[in-house]
Design a protein around this motif. Structure first.
Motif, PDB file in Angstrom:
ATOM      1  N   VAL A   1       0.590  -1.339  -0.076  1.00 32.34           N
ATOM      2  CA  VAL A   1       0.040  -0.104  -0.118  1.00 32.34           C
ATOM      3  C   VAL A   1       0.950   1.252   0.114  1.00 32.34           C
ATOM      4  O   VAL A   1       0.639   2.184  -0.770  1.00 32.34           O
ATOM      5  N   ALA A   2       1.764   1.181   0.685  1.00 28.21           N
ATOM      6  CA  ALA A   2       2.905   2.306   0.830  1.00 28.21           C
ATOM      7  C   ALA A   2       3.343   2.698  -0.365  1.00 28.21           C
ATOM      8  O   ALA A   2       3.601   3.802  -0.999  1.00 28.21           O
ATOM      9  N   ALA A   3       3.845   1.623  -1.304  1.00 31.04           N
ATOM     10  CA  ALA A   3       4.334   1.797  -2.660  1.00 31.04           C
ATOM     11  C   ALA A   3       3.749   2.509  -3.552  1.00 31.04           C
ATOM     12  O   ALA A   3       4.065   3.459  -4.443  1.00 31.04           O
ATOM     13  N   ALA A   4       2.225   2.274  -3.267  1.00 31.07           N
ATOM     14  CA  ALA A   4       1.349   2.941  -4.447  1.00 31.07           C
ATOM     15  C   ALA A   4       1.327   4.373  -4.224  1.00 31.07           C
ATOM     16  O   ALA A   4       0.673   5.102  -5.055  1.00 31.07           O
ATOM     17  N   PHE A   5       1.496   4.753  -2.965  1.00 28.17           N
ATOM     18  CA  PHE A   5       1.423   6.296  -2.737  1.00 28.17           C
ATOM     19  C   PHE A   5       2.768   7.073  -2.315  1.00 28.17           C
ATOM     20  O   PHE A   5       2.621   8.211  -1.726  1.00 28.17           O
ATOM     21  N   GLY A   6       3.931   6.454  -2.405  1.00 30.31           N
ATOM     22  CA  GLY A   6       4.987   7.094  -1.952  1.00 30.31           C
ATOM     23  C   GLY A   6       5.188   7.201  -0.591  1.00 30.31           C
ATOM     24  O   GLY A   6       6.002   8.142   0.046  1.00 30.31           O
ATOM     25  N   ALA A   7       4.469   6.469   0.241  1.00 28.16           N
ATOM     26  CA  ALA A   7       4.756   6.531   1.497  1.00 28.16           C
ATOM     27  C   ALA A   7       5.809   5.528   2.197  1.00 28.16           C
ATOM     28  O   ALA A   7       6.559   4.854   1.478  1.00 28.16           O
TER      29      ALA A   7
ATOM     30  N   GLU B   1       5.702   0.771  11.015  1.00 35.18           N
ATOM     31  CA  GLU B   1       5.246   2.294  10.704  1.00 35.18           C
ATOM     32  C   GLU B   1       5.320   2.794   9.385  1.00 35.18           C
ATOM     33  O   GLU B   1       6.431   2.499   8.712  1.00 35.18           O
ATOM     34  N   LEU B   2       4.071   3.371   9.189  1.00 36.13           N
ATOM     35  CA  LEU B   2       4.012   4.050   7.719  1.00 36.13           C
ATOM     36  C   LEU B   2       3.887   5.232   8.116  1.00 36.13           C
ATOM     37  O   LEU B   2       3.026   6.028   8.929  1.00 36.13           O
ATOM     38  N   ARG B   3       4.451   6.209   7.161  1.00 38.52           N
ATOM     39  CA  ARG B   3       4.405   8.060   7.230  1.00 38.52           C
ATOM     40  C   ARG B   3       4.256   8.304   6.016  1.00 38.52           C
ATOM     41  O   ARG B   3       4.770   7.859   4.879  1.00 38.52           O
ATOM     42  N   TRP B   4       3.188   9.360   5.967  1.00 42.30           N
ATOM     43  CA  TRP B   4       2.753   9.679   4.748  1.00 42.30           C
ATOM     44  C   TRP B   4       2.169  11.386   4.731  1.00 42.30           C
ATOM     45  O   TRP B   4       1.566  11.562   5.888  1.00 42.30           O
ATOM     46  N   GLY B   5       2.560  12.235   4.122  1.00 44.56           N
ATOM     47  CA  GLY B   5       1.767  13.267   3.944  1.00 44.56           C
ATOM     48  C   GLY B   5       3.045  14.608   4.393  1.00 44.56           C
ATOM     49  O   GLY B   5       4.020  14.418   4.537  1.00 44.56           O
TER      50      GLY B   5
ATOM     51  N   MET C   1      -4.868   8.195   1.777  1.00 44.34           N
ATOM     52  CA  MET C   1      -3.741   8.701   1.022  1.00 44.34           C
ATOM     53  C   MET C   1      -4.509   8.753  -0.453  1.00 44.34           C
ATOM     54  O   MET C   1      -4.143   9.628  -1.275  1.00 44.34           O
ATOM     55  N   ALA C   2      -5.428   7.860  -0.945  1.00 38.13           N
ATOM     56  CA  ALA C   2      -6.094   7.982  -2.106  1.00 38.13           C
ATOM     57  C   ALA C   2      -6.795   9.217  -2.319  1.00 38.13           C
ATOM     58  O   ALA C   2      -6.813   9.818  -3.289  1.00 38.13           O
ATOM     59  N   ALA C   3      -7.418   9.583  -1.100  1.00 40.78           N
ATOM     60  CA  ALA C   3      -8.192  10.777  -1.065  1.00 40.78           C
ATOM     61  C   ALA C   3      -7.290  12.079  -1.048  1.00 40.78           C
ATOM     62  O   ALA C   3      -7.895  13.331  -1.279  1.00 40.78           O
ATOM     63  N   ARG C   4      -6.003  11.919  -0.740  1.00 38.70           N
ATOM     64  CA  ARG C   4      -5.225  12.858  -0.502  1.00 38.70           C
ATOM     65  C   ARG C   4      -5.668  13.785   0.620  1.00 38.70           C
ATOM     66  O   ARG C   4      -5.564  15.281   0.246  1.00 38.70           O
ATOM     67  N   LEU C   5      -6.212  13.330   1.569  1.00 39.86           N
ATOM     68  CA  LEU C   5      -6.494  14.157   2.658  1.00 39.86           C
ATOM     69  C   LEU C   5      -5.471  15.105   3.157  1.00 39.86           C
ATOM     70  O   LEU C   5      -4.118  14.268   3.235  1.00 39.86           O
ATOM     71  N   PRO C   6      -5.537  16.350   3.551  1.00 41.01           N
ATOM     72  CA  PRO C   6      -4.479  17.132   4.013  1.00 41.01           C
ATOM     73  C   PRO C   6      -4.042  16.672   5.325  1.00 41.01           C
ATOM     74  O   PRO C   6      -4.196  17.669   6.337  1.00 41.01           O
ATOM     75  N   VAL C   7      -3.293  15.723   5.780  1.00 43.33           N
ATOM     76  CA  VAL C   7      -2.884  15.223   6.893  1.00 43.33           C
ATOM     77  C   VAL C   7      -1.605  14.844   7.002  1.00 43.33           C
ATOM     78  O   VAL C   7      -0.980  14.237   5.758  1.00 43.33           O
TER      79      VAL C   7
END
Length: 465
Positions: free
Chosen positions: A174-180, A214-218, A268-274
Motif C-alpha cells: 500500500v505504501a508503494a502505491a502512494f509514495g509513503a 510504521e508507515l508515514r505519509w503526507g 492517501m487515495a483521497a489525498r486528505l491534507p494530514v
C-alpha cells in the motif's frame, strides 16, 4: 484482490439493461400499471417490492428484458439497496431507470467481492457493470470498495499465509502505491523499546517474529493523525490457551490492523491534507518454552509495569506500546482498531463496533459520520469507576480484570493508560467478521467502522462529499 474499477462506469448512453426501483408502498400502483404478462412473471418470481427483492421483466422482443428491484424507500437509496441485484443478475451492463445509484453504488461493488486465492475453479458469474451519471462519485466509491475488499482479503487469509512478515508486506504494498515511507523494528530488537510487543510475540517461530510496522505519509506541516491497528496474526491464547472452538477464527485477530491499513489507503487515495502515522504492532501469540506467563511482570514502553493476569489478553499489550509510540509524536488525533474483546460482541453483537472515546464531541461526530455512510458504531462508556478492576498488588496495573464484568470497558481503560491525556482518542473494538451473509456482505472478513472513521476524517479535514 477483487478489482472493482471496471464495475462502475460513466453513463454515456451505451446499451444497458434498465433497473426500475419499487418499494412496498408503491408496489400496488406499479404492478397495476404493468402489462398482463409482466404481472404474471412478477408474481411467479414472488416479487412484492420488499428490500432486496429482484425480478426480471419481459420486453417486446425475445432477447429484450429489464429488471425491477425492491428497495426500502425508492427516493433514498442506502448502501446495500442494489447489492442483491448485483449478486444475482446475469453478467452484463445495467443502469437505473430513474436517478443515480448514489450510496447504493458501493453495495453494487462489494456484492461482487470474491475471495478465490485458494479456489481451483471460480464458478462465480461474470461482472455486472453499473452505469452512473454521477461521474464525480465513481473514483471515491471505487476507493471505498477497494478498501473494504482489502480488509476482507487480509482477514480471510489463513494465519500461515498472513503472519507478521506478510502483514508487513501488505503495508509496504500500500505504501508503494502512494509514495509513503515504511520502517519496521522486529525480533529481539523490540525488547528494549517495545517490550510488551516483544513479550507477546517472542514464542512464535522466528519467521513469524514480532514487529512494529510504521508507515508515514503526507506534508510534515499538515495536522498529524495516528492510526493504530492490532496485528495479532494468530492467537492461541498463549499459556492460558484457548479451547479449539475459540481458536478457530483467530486468523481474524489481525482485523484491527487490516482496518487501520485500509483507512490509511483511503486517506492517501483521497489525498486528505494530514500527516499520517500508521502503526501496526504485529505478532503471533504462540506457545513455547519462552512464552510469557500468567503472573509475569512486563515493563511497557511508557514505563508502566503490567502484571499478566491472562496471556489471552495480549492485544491490549501490543497496543499499549504502539499507542505510547503514537503519542510521542503529539498527534491531534489517535484512532485505534482492534478485535479486542468477546465482551464487546456480547454487548453489541457482530455488526456494531463498540466505540470508546475520551472526547464527547468527537464521539458525537462519529455517530453522525457513521449514520451518513450506513456504517454505525455504538458508544460504550470509558467508566473510570471500573479502573480498580485492573489493579495489581505488585505492579502498576494488571492486563485483565477479575470476575468477567465489563470486559470491553476495562480493556479500553487499560488502553487509555497509554494515550496522552490531552490527545483526542477513538478506540473501536470491532469484530472484523460476518458470521452470516447479508446482501453485499458475504460471510467472512468484514470492514466494520472503517467507512465511519473515514467520513469523520473527511469532515474534519474538509473533504466530505
Amino acid at each position: 484482490m477483487t478489482d472493482f474499477s471496471d464495475l462502475l462506469k460513466a453513463d454515456n448512453q451505451q446499451p444497458a439493461r434498465s433497473i426500475q426501483l419499487v418499494d412496498a408502498r408503491g408496489y400496488d400502483a406499479w404492478i397495476a400499471a404493468q402489462p398482463a404478462r409482466a404481472r404474471a412473471l412478477v408474481s411467479a418470481q414472488k416479487f412484492r417490492g420488499q428490500p432486496h427483492d429482484v425480478a426480471i421483466l419481459p420486453g417486446e422482443r425475445d432477447d429484450d428484458w429489464s429488471v425491477v428491484a425492491g428497495v426500502a424507500h425508492g427516493d433514498a437509496l442506502g448502501s446495500w439497496c442494489l447489492a442483491r441485484a448485483a449478486e444475482t443478475l446475469p453478467e452484463g451492463v445495467y443502469r437505473l431507470a430513474q436517478g443515480s445509484a448514489g450510496a447504493a453504488a458501493l453495495g453494487w461493488l462489494t456484492a461482487q467481492y470474491r475471495f478465490d486465492r485458494y479456489r481451483r475453479d471460480d464458478a462465480s458469474a461474470g461482472a455486472r457493470v453499473l452505469l452512473t451519471s454521477d461521474v464525480a462519485r465513481i473514483a471515491p466509491t471505487v476507493q471505498l470498495g477497494q478498501a473494504v475488499a482489502l480488509v476482507r482479503d487480509l482477514v480471510n487469509t489463513p494465519a500461515a499465509d498472513m503472519g507478521p512478515p506478510d502483514l508487513e508486506a501488505a503495508v509496504e504494498k500500500v505504501a508503494a502505491a502512494f509514495g509513503a515511507h515504511v520502517a519496521t523494528i522486529s525480533g529481539d530488537a523490540l525488547e528494549q523499546g517495545y517490550p510488551m510487543i516483544h513479550a507477546v510475540g517472542k514464542a512464535a517461530d522466528k519467521r513469524f517474529a514480532p514487529r512494529l510496522i510504521e508507515l508515514r505519509w503526507g506534508d510534515p506541516a499538515a495536522p498529524r493523525i495516528a492510526i493504530v491497528g492490532k496485528g495479532i496474526c494468530f492467537d492461541s491464547g498463549g499459556l492460558d490457551i484457548k479451547p479449539s472452538s475459540g481458536m478457530r477464527l483467530m486468523k481474524k485477530d489481525m482485523g484491527g490492523a487490516a482496518h487501520a491499513l485500509a483507512l490509511a489507503q483511503l486517506i492517501m487515495a483521497a489525498r486528505l491534507p494530514v500527516r499520517l502515522h500508521l502503526l501496526v504492532p504485529a505478532a503471533e501469540n504462540a506457545i513455547a518454552g519462552n512464552a510469557f506467563r500468567p503472573g509475569d511482570i512486563l515493563r511497557s514502553r511508557k514505563g508502566l509495569s503490567v502484571e499478566i493476569g491472562n496471556t489471552d489478553a495480549e492485544g491490549r499489550l501490543v497496543l499499549g506500546d504502539a499507542l505510547t509510540r503514537a503519542g510521542e509524536e503529539k498527534p491531534e488525533l489517535i484512532v485505534d482498531f482492534a478485535t479486542l474483546t468477546g465482551a464487546a460482541r456480547v454487548a453489541v453483537g457482530p455488526d456494531l463496533p463498540a466505540l470508546f472515546a475520551n472526547d464527547d464531541a468527537l464521539a458525537a461526530d462519529m455517530a453522525v459520520a457513521g449514520g451518513e455512510v450506513d456504517d454505525p458504531t455504538w458508544r460504550l462508556p470509558l467508566w473510570d469507576g471500573y479502573a480498580d478492576m485492573l489493579k495489581s498488588d505488585i505492579a502498576d496495573l494488571n492486563n485483565a480484570g477479575e470476575g468477567g464484568f465489563a470486559g470491553a470497558i476495562t480493556a479500553a481503560l487499560f488502553l487509555k493508560r497509554f494515550v496522552p491525556d490531552d490527545t483526542p482518542w477513538l478506540h473501536l473494538d470491532t469484530f472484523a467478521w460476518r458470521p452470516s451473509a447479508k446482501p453485499g456482505r458475504p460471510k467472512g472478513g468484514e470492514a466494520l467502522g472503517l467507512r465511519a472513521v473515514f467520513r469523520l476524517l473527511q469532515h474534519r479535514y474538509g473533504r466530505a462529499g
